[in-house]
Scaffold this motif. Sequence first.
Motif, PDB file in Angstrom:
ATOM      1  N   VAL A  97       0.844  -1.188   0.000  1.00  0.00           N
ATOM      2  CA  VAL A  97       0.000   0.000   0.000  1.00  0.00           C
ATOM      3  C   VAL A  97       0.884   1.245   0.000  1.00  0.00           C
ATOM      4  O   VAL A  97       1.827   1.335   0.794  1.00  0.00           O
ATOM      5  N   ILE A  98       0.567   2.198  -0.861  1.00  0.00           N
ATOM      6  CA  ILE A  98       1.284   3.463  -0.854  1.00  0.00           C
ATOM      7  C   ILE A  98       0.750   4.315   0.298  1.00  0.00           C
ATOM      8  O   ILE A  98      -0.453   4.331   0.571  1.00  0.00           O
ATOM      9  N   THR A  99       1.637   4.995   0.996  1.00  0.00           N
ATOM     10  CA  THR A  99       1.240   5.850   2.126  1.00  0.00           C
ATOM     11  C   THR A  99       1.073   7.293   1.634  1.00  0.00           C
ATOM     12  O   THR A  99       1.381   7.617   0.485  1.00  0.00           O
ATOM     13  N   GLU A 100       0.617   8.160   2.519  1.00  0.00           N
ATOM     14  CA  GLU A 100       0.507   9.586   2.167  1.00  0.00           C
ATOM     15  C   GLU A 100       1.875  10.150   1.801  1.00  0.00           C
ATOM     16  O   GLU A 100       1.993  10.947   0.874  1.00  0.00           O
ATOM     17  N   SER A 101       2.898   9.724   2.521  1.00  0.00           N
ATOM     18  CA  SER A 101       4.263  10.158   2.216  1.00  0.00           C
ATOM     19  C   SER A 101       4.671   9.720   0.812  1.00  0.00           C
ATOM     20  O   SER A 101       5.289  10.474   0.060  1.00  0.00           O
ATOM     21  N   GLY A 102       4.331   8.488   0.455  1.00  0.00           N
ATOM     22  CA  GLY A 102       4.634   7.977  -0.882  1.00  0.00           C
ATOM     23  C   GLY A 102       3.869   8.731  -1.958  1.00  0.00           C
ATOM     24  O   GLY A 102       4.410   9.024  -3.033  1.00  0.00           O
ATOM     25  N   GLN A 103       2.606   9.052  -1.676  1.00  0.00           N
ATOM     26  CA  GLN A 103       1.807   9.825  -2.638  1.00  0.00           C
ATOM     27  C   GLN A 103       2.395  11.216  -2.840  1.00  0.00           C
ATOM     28  O   GLN A 103       2.462  11.713  -3.968  1.00  0.00           O
ATOM     29  N   ALA A 104       2.837  11.840  -1.757  1.00  0.00           N
ATOM     30  CA  ALA A 104       3.447  13.170  -1.869  1.00  0.00           C
ATOM     31  C   ALA A 104       4.753  13.096  -2.657  1.00  0.00           C
ATOM     32  O   ALA A 104       5.025  13.953  -3.498  1.00  0.00           O
ATOM     33  N   ALA A 105       5.545  12.067  -2.404  1.00  0.00           N
ATOM     34  CA  ALA A 105       6.825  11.917  -3.104  1.00  0.00           C
ATOM     35  C   ALA A 105       6.603  11.709  -4.597  1.00  0.00           C
ATOM     36  O   ALA A 105       7.275  12.337  -5.428  1.00  0.00           O
ATOM     37  N   ILE A 106       5.653  10.853  -4.963  1.00  0.00           N
ATOM     38  CA  ILE A 106       5.441  10.575  -6.386  1.00  0.00           C
ATOM     39  C   ILE A 106       4.797  11.777  -7.075  1.00  0.00           C
ATOM     40  O   ILE A 106       5.048  12.030  -8.253  1.00  0.00           O
ATOM     41  N   ALA A 107       4.009  12.553  -6.353  1.00  0.00           N
ATOM     42  CA  ALA A 107       3.425  13.767  -6.937  1.00  0.00           C
ATOM     43  C   ALA A 107       4.523  14.759  -7.316  1.00  0.00           C
ATOM     44  O   ALA A 107       4.460  15.395  -8.379  1.00  0.00           O
ATOM     45  N   VAL A 109       7.639  13.997  -8.094  1.00  0.00           N
ATOM     46  CA  VAL A 109       8.349  13.434  -9.250  1.00  0.00           C
ATOM     47  C   VAL A 109       7.507  13.630 -10.511  1.00  0.00           C
ATOM     48  O   VAL A 109       8.035  13.976 -11.570  1.00  0.00           O
ATOM     49  N   GLN A 110       6.198  13.445 -10.392  1.00  0.00           N
ATOM     50  CA  GLN A 110       5.313  13.605 -11.559  1.00  0.00           C
ATOM     51  C   GLN A 110       5.348  15.037 -12.086  1.00  0.00           C
ATOM     52  O   GLN A 110       5.215  15.259 -13.293  1.00  0.00           O
ATOM     53  N   GLU A 111       5.520  16.007 -11.213  1.00  0.00           N
ATOM     54  CA  GLU A 111       5.628  17.398 -11.666  1.00  0.00           C
ATOM     55  C   GLU A 111       6.801  17.552 -12.623  1.00  0.00           C
ATOM     56  O   GLU A 111       6.686  18.226 -13.638  1.00  0.00           O
ATOM     57  N   THR A 114       6.260  15.695 -16.098  1.00  0.00           N
ATOM     58  CA  THR A 114       5.290  16.281 -17.025  1.00  0.00           C
ATOM     59  C   THR A 114       5.674  17.677 -17.498  1.00  0.00           C
ATOM     60  O   THR A 114       4.865  18.335 -18.137  1.00  0.00           O
ATOM     61  N   LEU A 115       6.888  18.121 -17.198  1.00  0.00           N
ATOM     62  CA  LEU A 115       7.333  19.405 -17.729  1.00  0.00           C
ATOM     63  C   LEU A 115       7.329  19.335 -19.253  1.00  0.00           C
ATOM     64  O   LEU A 115       7.707  18.322 -19.834  1.00  0.00           O
ATOM     65  N   THR A 116       6.921  20.406 -19.880  1.00  0.00           N
ATOM     66  CA  THR A 116       6.818  20.382 -21.340  1.00  0.00           C
ATOM     67  C   THR A 116       7.930  21.152 -22.033  1.00  0.00           C
ATOM     68  O   THR A 116       7.923  21.263 -23.245  1.00  0.00           O
ATOM     69  N   GLN A 117       8.888  21.679 -21.276  1.00  0.00           N
ATOM     70  CA  GLN A 117       9.964  22.394 -21.937  1.00  0.00           C
ATOM     71  C   GLN A 117      10.798  21.402 -22.735  1.00  0.00           C
ATOM     72  O   GLN A 117      11.028  20.270 -22.311  1.00  0.00           O
ATOM     73  N   PRO A 118      11.238  21.802 -23.927  1.00  0.00           N
ATOM     74  CA  PRO A 118      11.998  20.885 -24.789  1.00  0.00           C
ATOM     75  C   PRO A 118      13.303  20.439 -24.137  1.00  0.00           C
ATOM     76  O   PRO A 118      13.951  21.200 -23.421  1.00  0.00           O
ATOM     77  N   LEU A 119      13.674  19.203 -24.414  1.00  0.00           N
ATOM     78  CA  LEU A 119      14.930  18.658 -23.914  1.00  0.00           C
ATOM     79  C   LEU A 119      16.099  19.041 -24.819  1.00  0.00           C
ATOM     80  O   LEU A 119      17.221  19.167 -24.362  1.00  0.00           O
TER      81      LEU A 119
END
Length: 152
Positions: A97-107, A109-111, A114-119
């Motif tokens: 089970v993912i915890t609240e801490s895990g959800q915050a951490a993955i959120a 990373v997801q930011e 999902t950045l759209t600036q070109p590489l």
Amino acid sequence: MDTSRLHEAPLGSLLVLSGRLAQQRWGNYLATHHNLTPAGVAVLTVLDANGDLGHRELAERCFFKPATLTGIVDTLEKSGHVRRQPDPADRRAIRLVITESGQAAIAKVQEVRTLTQPLTSVDADPAKAAIVRQFLMELISTMEDPRELTSS
């Protein structure tokens, strides 16, 4: 990095090299800024998207062997990002089970994911980016074991 000798390299070689460099840089970024590994991010991403899962199912969805997953989950559990809980349907089994801490951490990373600036300048050109995207998607969908290519 001296890339002058790479201009004539086969695309497959360039793909492998760029993948390895991207993986190293991504791993360094995750370790430095989020105290996570790419494998830990894979586990958190799957749990965040699917809810609690059994060990074997989580390993399959992350493309890990079950034995490999054990150490990853141990580390995530010590960090407070994942917890093991008994499976109500089978007392011998556990659910991850993912915890609240895990959800915050993955959120966080997801930011970054999902950045759209070109590489690169190629990525900044929509026509060129579409060709690279098409190449990668076709490669992913038709990927074969390289050993099988030489036996046919």
